[in-house]
Design a protein around this motif. Structure first.
Motif, PDB file in Angstrom:
ATOM      1  N   TRP A  63      29.848  17.859  19.880  1.00 27.12           N
ATOM      2  CA  TRP A  63      29.725  18.741  21.039  1.00 27.12           C
ATOM      3  C   TRP A  63      29.264  20.145  20.636  1.00 27.12           C
ATOM      4  CZ3 TRP A  63      29.380  18.052  26.098  1.00 27.12           C
ATOM      5  CH2 TRP A  63      29.764  16.818  26.619  1.00 27.12           C
ATOM      6  N   GLY A  64      29.604  20.572  19.429  1.00 33.62           N
ATOM      7  CA  GLY A  64      29.101  21.857  18.948  1.00 33.62           C
ATOM      8  C   GLY A  64      27.590  21.841  18.821  1.00 33.62           C
ATOM      9  N   HIS A  65      27.058  20.740  18.265  1.00 36.74           N
ATOM     10  CA  HIS A  65      25.597  20.611  18.149  1.00 36.74           C
ATOM     11  C   HIS A  65      24.957  20.445  19.526  1.00 36.74           C
ATOM     12  CE1 HIS A  65      25.897  20.585  13.893  1.00 36.74           C
ATOM     13  NE2 HIS A  65      26.447  19.390  13.787  1.00 36.74           N
ATOM     14  N   VAL A  66      25.622  19.731  20.418  1.00 33.28           N
ATOM     15  CA  VAL A  66      25.093  19.549  21.778  1.00 33.28           C
ATOM     16  C   VAL A  66      24.988  20.887  22.491  1.00 33.28           C
ATOM     17  CG1 VAL A  66      25.658  18.633  24.072  1.00 33.28           C
ATOM     18  CG2 VAL A  66      25.813  17.151  22.069  1.00 33.28           C
ATOM     19  N   LEU A  67      25.985  21.766  22.298  1.00 32.03           N
ATOM     20  CA  LEU A  67      25.948  23.087  22.932  1.00 32.03           C
ATOM     21  C   LEU A  67      24.756  23.904  22.450  1.00 32.03           C
ATOM     22  CD1 LEU A  67      29.709  24.162  22.986  1.00 32.03           C
ATOM     23  CD2 LEU A  67      28.198  23.916  24.967  1.00 32.03           C
ATOM     24  N   VAL A  68      24.505  23.862  21.145  1.00 30.84           N
ATOM     25  CA  VAL A  68      23.352  24.597  20.602  1.00 30.84           C
ATOM     26  C   VAL A  68      22.057  24.036  21.178  1.00 30.84           C
ATOM     27  CG1 VAL A  68      22.066  25.181  18.513  1.00 30.84           C
ATOM     28  CG2 VAL A  68      24.566  25.209  18.483  1.00 30.84           C
ATOM     29  N   ALA A  69      21.947  22.700  21.203  1.00 31.15           N
ATOM     30  CA  ALA A  69      20.757  22.055  21.747  1.00 31.15           C
ATOM     31  C   ALA A  69      20.590  22.370  23.229  1.00 31.15           C
ATOM     32  CB  ALA A  69      20.833  20.544  21.528  1.00 31.15           C
ATOM     33  N   ALA A  70      21.703  22.371  23.975  1.00 30.98           N
ATOM     34  CA  ALA A  70      21.642  22.654  25.411  1.00 30.98           C
ATOM     35  C   ALA A  70      21.155  24.076  25.668  1.00 30.98           C
ATOM     36  CB  ALA A  70      23.017  22.449  26.044  1.00 30.98           C
ATOM     37  N   PHE A  71      21.562  25.002  24.816  1.00 32.82           N
ATOM     38  CA  PHE A  71      21.144  26.399  25.010  1.00 32.82           C
ATOM     39  C   PHE A  71      19.651  26.558  24.752  1.00 32.82           C
ATOM     40  CE2 PHE A  71      20.315  30.684  23.362  1.00 32.82           C
ATOM     41  CZ  PHE A  71      20.750  31.444  24.442  1.00 32.82           C
ATOM     42  N   PHE A  72      19.172  26.034  23.620  1.00 34.75           N
ATOM     43  CA  PHE A  72      17.781  26.267  23.231  1.00 34.75           C
ATOM     44  C   PHE A  72      16.790  25.281  23.858  1.00 34.75           C
ATOM     45  CE2 PHE A  72      19.982  28.487  19.768  1.00 34.75           C
ATOM     46  CZ  PHE A  72      19.271  29.681  19.759  1.00 34.75           C
ATOM     47  N   CYS A  73      17.282  24.107  24.302  1.00 35.99           N
ATOM     48  CA  CYS A  73      16.376  23.115  24.873  1.00 35.99           C
ATOM     49  C   CYS A  73      16.422  23.090  26.400  1.00 35.99           C
ATOM     50  CB  CYS A  73      16.714  21.727  24.327  1.00 35.99           C
ATOM     51  SG  CYS A  73      15.503  20.446  24.737  1.00 35.99           S
ATOM     52  N   ASN A  74      17.456  23.674  26.991  1.00 41.31           N
ATOM     53  CA  ASN A  74      17.591  23.627  28.449  1.00 41.31           C
ATOM     54  C   ASN A  74      17.845  24.996  29.064  1.00 41.31           C
ATOM     55  OD1 ASN A  74      19.116  20.818  27.389  1.00 41.31           O
ATOM     56  ND2 ASN A  74      17.541  20.531  28.919  1.00 41.31           N
ATOM     57  N   ALA A  75      19.031  25.557  28.815  1.00 41.36           N
ATOM     58  CA  ALA A  75      19.433  26.782  29.510  1.00 41.36           C
ATOM     59  C   ALA A  75      18.449  27.929  29.282  1.00 41.36           C
ATOM     60  CB  ALA A  75      20.838  27.185  29.057  1.00 41.36           C
ATOM     61  N   LEU A  76      18.180  28.267  28.020  1.00 40.70           N
ATOM     62  CA  LEU A  76      17.297  29.407  27.728  1.00 40.70           C
ATOM     63  C   LEU A  76      15.865  29.191  28.197  1.00 40.70           C
ATOM     64  CD1 LEU A  76      16.835  32.175  26.466  1.00 40.70           C
ATOM     65  CD2 LEU A  76      16.495  31.033  24.255  1.00 40.70           C
ATOM     66  N   PRO A  77      15.197  28.080  27.815  1.00 38.96           N
ATOM     67  CA  PRO A  77      13.801  27.922  28.260  1.00 38.96           C
ATOM     68  C   PRO A  77      13.655  27.767  29.768  1.00 38.96           C
ATOM     69  CG  PRO A  77      14.579  25.946  27.145  1.00 38.96           C
ATOM     70  CD  PRO A  77      15.607  26.995  26.905  1.00 38.96           C
ATOM     71  N   PHE A  78      14.622  27.103  30.433  1.00 37.98           N
ATOM     72  CA  PHE A  78      14.533  26.962  31.884  1.00 37.98           C
ATOM     73  C   PHE A  78      14.558  28.337  32.564  1.00 37.98           C
ATOM     74  CE2 PHE A  78      16.426  22.381  32.236  1.00 37.98           C
ATOM     75  CZ  PHE A  78      15.351  21.908  31.494  1.00 37.98           C
ATOM     76  N   VAL A  79      15.448  29.212  32.092  1.00 32.94           N
ATOM     77  CA  VAL A  79      15.524  30.557  32.663  1.00 32.94           C
ATOM     78  C   VAL A  79      14.253  31.340  32.352  1.00 32.94           C
ATOM     79  CG1 VAL A  79      16.708  32.781  32.553  1.00 32.94           C
ATOM     80  CG2 VAL A  79      18.045  30.670  32.656  1.00 32.94           C
ATOM     81  N   LEU A  80      13.758  31.221  31.121  1.00 30.26           N
ATOM     82  CA  LEU A  80      12.542  31.938  30.733  1.00 30.26           C
ATOM     83  C   LEU A  80      11.340  31.485  31.552  1.00 30.26           C
ATOM     84  CD1 LEU A  80      12.866  32.159  26.828  1.00 30.26           C
ATOM     85  CD2 LEU A  80      13.109  34.005  28.502  1.00 30.26           C
ATOM     86  N   PHE A  81      11.267  30.193  31.845  1.00 24.60           N
ATOM     87  CA  PHE A  81      10.172  29.719  32.697  1.00 24.60           C
ATOM     88  C   PHE A  81      10.291  30.304  34.101  1.00 24.60           C
ATOM     89  CE2 PHE A  81       9.224  26.279  29.639  1.00 24.60           C
ATOM     90  CZ  PHE A  81       7.853  26.411  29.617  1.00 24.60           C
ATOM     91  N   GLY A  82      11.507  30.392  34.611  1.00 22.37           N
ATOM     92  CA  GLY A  82      11.695  31.003  35.922  1.00 22.37           C
ATOM     93  C   GLY A  82      11.270  32.458  35.928  1.00 22.37           C
ATOM     94  N   ILE A  83      11.652  33.185  34.882  1.00 20.26           N
ATOM     95  CA  ILE A  83      11.262  34.596  34.773  1.00 20.26           C
ATOM     96  C   ILE A  83       9.750  34.714  34.645  1.00 20.26           C
ATOM     97  CG2 ILE A  83      11.382  36.637  33.286  1.00 20.26           C
ATOM     98  CD1 ILE A  83      14.244  35.802  32.582  1.00 20.26           C
ATOM     99  N   GLY A  84       9.165  33.870  33.813  1.00 19.58           N
ATOM    100  CA  GLY A  84       7.727  33.946  33.584  1.00 19.58           C
ATOM    101  C   GLY A  84       6.908  33.617  34.817  1.00 19.58           C
ATOM    102  N   GLN A  85       7.351  32.616  35.576  1.00 17.57           N
ATOM    103  CA  GLN A  85       6.565  32.198  36.724  1.00 17.57           C
ATOM    104  C   GLN A  85       6.708  33.126  37.930  1.00 17.57           C
ATOM    105  OE1 GLN A  85       6.949  27.438  36.075  1.00 17.57           O
ATOM    106  NE2 GLN A  85       5.851  28.095  37.903  1.00 17.57           N
ATOM    107  N   GLN A  86       7.482  34.168  37.787  1.00 22.22           N
ATOM    108  CA  GLN A  86       7.485  35.198  38.828  1.00 22.22           C
ATOM    109  C   GLN A  86       6.180  35.988  38.817  1.00 22.22           C
ATOM    110  OE1 GLN A  86      11.197  37.205  37.785  1.00 22.22           O
ATOM    111  NE2 GLN A  86      12.228  36.258  39.528  1.00 22.22           N
ATOM    112  N   SER A  87       5.448  35.937  37.690  1.00 28.34           N
ATOM    113  CA  SER A  87       4.182  36.664  37.598  1.00 28.34           C
ATOM    114  C   SER A  87       3.041  35.829  37.033  1.00 28.34           C
ATOM    115  CB  SER A  87       4.360  37.921  36.723  1.00 28.34           C
ATOM    116  OG  SER A  87       4.812  37.572  35.429  1.00 28.34           O
ATOM    117  N   VAL A  88       3.330  34.592  36.619  1.00 27.33           N
ATOM    118  CA  VAL A  88       2.310  33.721  36.028  1.00 27.33           C
ATOM    119  C   VAL A  88       2.147  32.480  36.892  1.00 27.33           C
ATOM    120  CG1 VAL A  88       1.728  32.285  34.031  1.00 27.33           C
ATOM    121  CG2 VAL A  88       2.766  34.532  33.691  1.00 27.33           C
ATOM    122  N   ASP A  89       0.906  32.067  37.140  1.00 23.18           N
ATOM    123  CA  ASP A  89       0.635  30.877  37.953  1.00 23.18           C
ATOM    124  C   ASP A  89       1.207  29.634  37.291  1.00 23.18           C
ATOM    125  OD1 ASP A  89      -0.669  32.367  39.833  1.00 23.18           O
ATOM    126  OD2 ASP A  89      -2.686  31.919  39.104  1.00 23.18           O
TER     127      ASP A  89
END
Length: 319
Positions: A63-89
């Motif tokens: 579960w420790g490894h899953v948490l790291v994977a969840a942060f870098f493979c899901n939570a962080l990039p999903f949020v970054l895509f949302g932030i980015g697409q506020q100004s990028v097509d």
């Protein structure tokens, strides 16, 4: 034909991710979109786990490894895509997401995991970076060198790091793919929920605007189909046909995202950006040359009946 049909459906679902993000952002913040997306995706995979009679992984280490994977493979990039697409097509976001293999190669070189990279792969890295520079065009005022595009590139780099980490700590450890994917989205839901108080309410207007039909429908489709169902389809393709066939879907994603952006959202692309996209995809194709090669006594990918490989580790995850 069945395999080709699955690949086509998977490419359409993954490639449409950026369209749904764009529509969902009309009523919700990037953090809100990510939280709902992860929760609905986890629900879909949880149901699939139930039918497959699989349990969630056990043990603090896993579960420790899953948490790291969840942060870098899901939570962080999903949020970054949302932030980015506020100004990028959405179409351009799909192409910038395709730079993930370039970042993977860079990380491999930095960590010396790539000790003797093939000359073709190095050439692909340089070509891909040149295509990215052509898209950004920092020498022009009309270029895309802004915080939004940088956020999307950050998401692609986050995917690359996550896949490297998952390959070292989660792949081939005896835990079924579906269980790992479900646990990962559950962990990502929890991580994103912690950020909700800091994400703030949507600034797009009053509460009535936030709960209009289109944003609500978009975030539901994004969570159920573009996250949950795609994870499950990827798992099935890998299990039945091998990861190599599943990986070919990645080349179709930018095409789908650009086409949907133009047809549904009326997005326009300049000839320079189109040329940059083509150069990026050429570079990505060159860097992935090794993925089609197998050597006797060593398999780069699991056997078709191997169900212990995380789907996200074998295939580039979209936004």
């Amino acid at each position: 034909m069945i395999g080709a049909g699955r690949v086509g459906v998977l490419a359409l679902l993954w490639g449409s991710t950026f369209l749904w993000i764009d529509l969902a952002l009309k009523g919700f913040t990037p953090v809100e979109v990510t939280a709902v997306r992860c929760a609905l995706g986890a629900l879909v995979l949880g149901i699939a786990c139930r039918f497959a009679r699989q349990c969630l992984p056990r043990g603090r280490a896993v579960w420790g490894h899953v948490l790291v994977a969840a942060f870098f493979c899901n939570a962080l990039p999903f949020v970054l895509f949302g932030i980015g697409q506020q100004s990028v097509d959405s179409g351009l976001a799909g192409v910038l997401n395709a730079t993930t293999p370039l970042w993977s190669l860079l990380i491999g070189l930095a960590t010396r995991a790539e000790r003797r990279p093939h000359a073709v792969r190095l050439a692909g890295l340089l070509v891909g970076l040149a295509g990215t520079a052509l898209i950004f065009a920092p020498w022009q005022r009309s270029g895309h060198a802004g915080w939004g595009a940088l956020a999307i590139l950050g998401a692609a780099a986050s995917y690359a790091f996550a896949f490297t980490y998952m390959g070292r700590h989660l792949v081939g450890k005896g835990v079924p793919t579906l269980s790992l994917a479900t646990a990962q989205l559950l962990a990502a839901t929890g991580l994103t929920a912690l950020a909700l108080p800091f994400g703030g309410p949507s600034s797009g207007g009053p509460a009535a605007v936030r709960f209009q039909t289109v944003p609500l429908l978009a975030v539901v489709v994004l969570g159920v189909f573009a996250t949950g169902v795609t994870f499950y389809l990827t798992y099935r393709i890998i299990a039945d046909e091998g990861a190599t066939n599943a990986a070919t879907v990645g080349y179709l994603l930018p095409v789908v995202s650009v086409a949907l952006g133009a047809l549904v959202l009326g997005e326009e692309l300049s000839p320079r950006v189109v040329a940059g996209m083509a150069v990026v995809l050429l570079g990505v194709a060159l860097t992935r040359r090794r993925a089609t090669v197998s050597t006797e006594g060593r398999r780069l990918f699991p056997r078709p009946d191997d169900r212990t490989i995380p789907a996200a580790a074998a295939v580039r995850r979209p936004g």
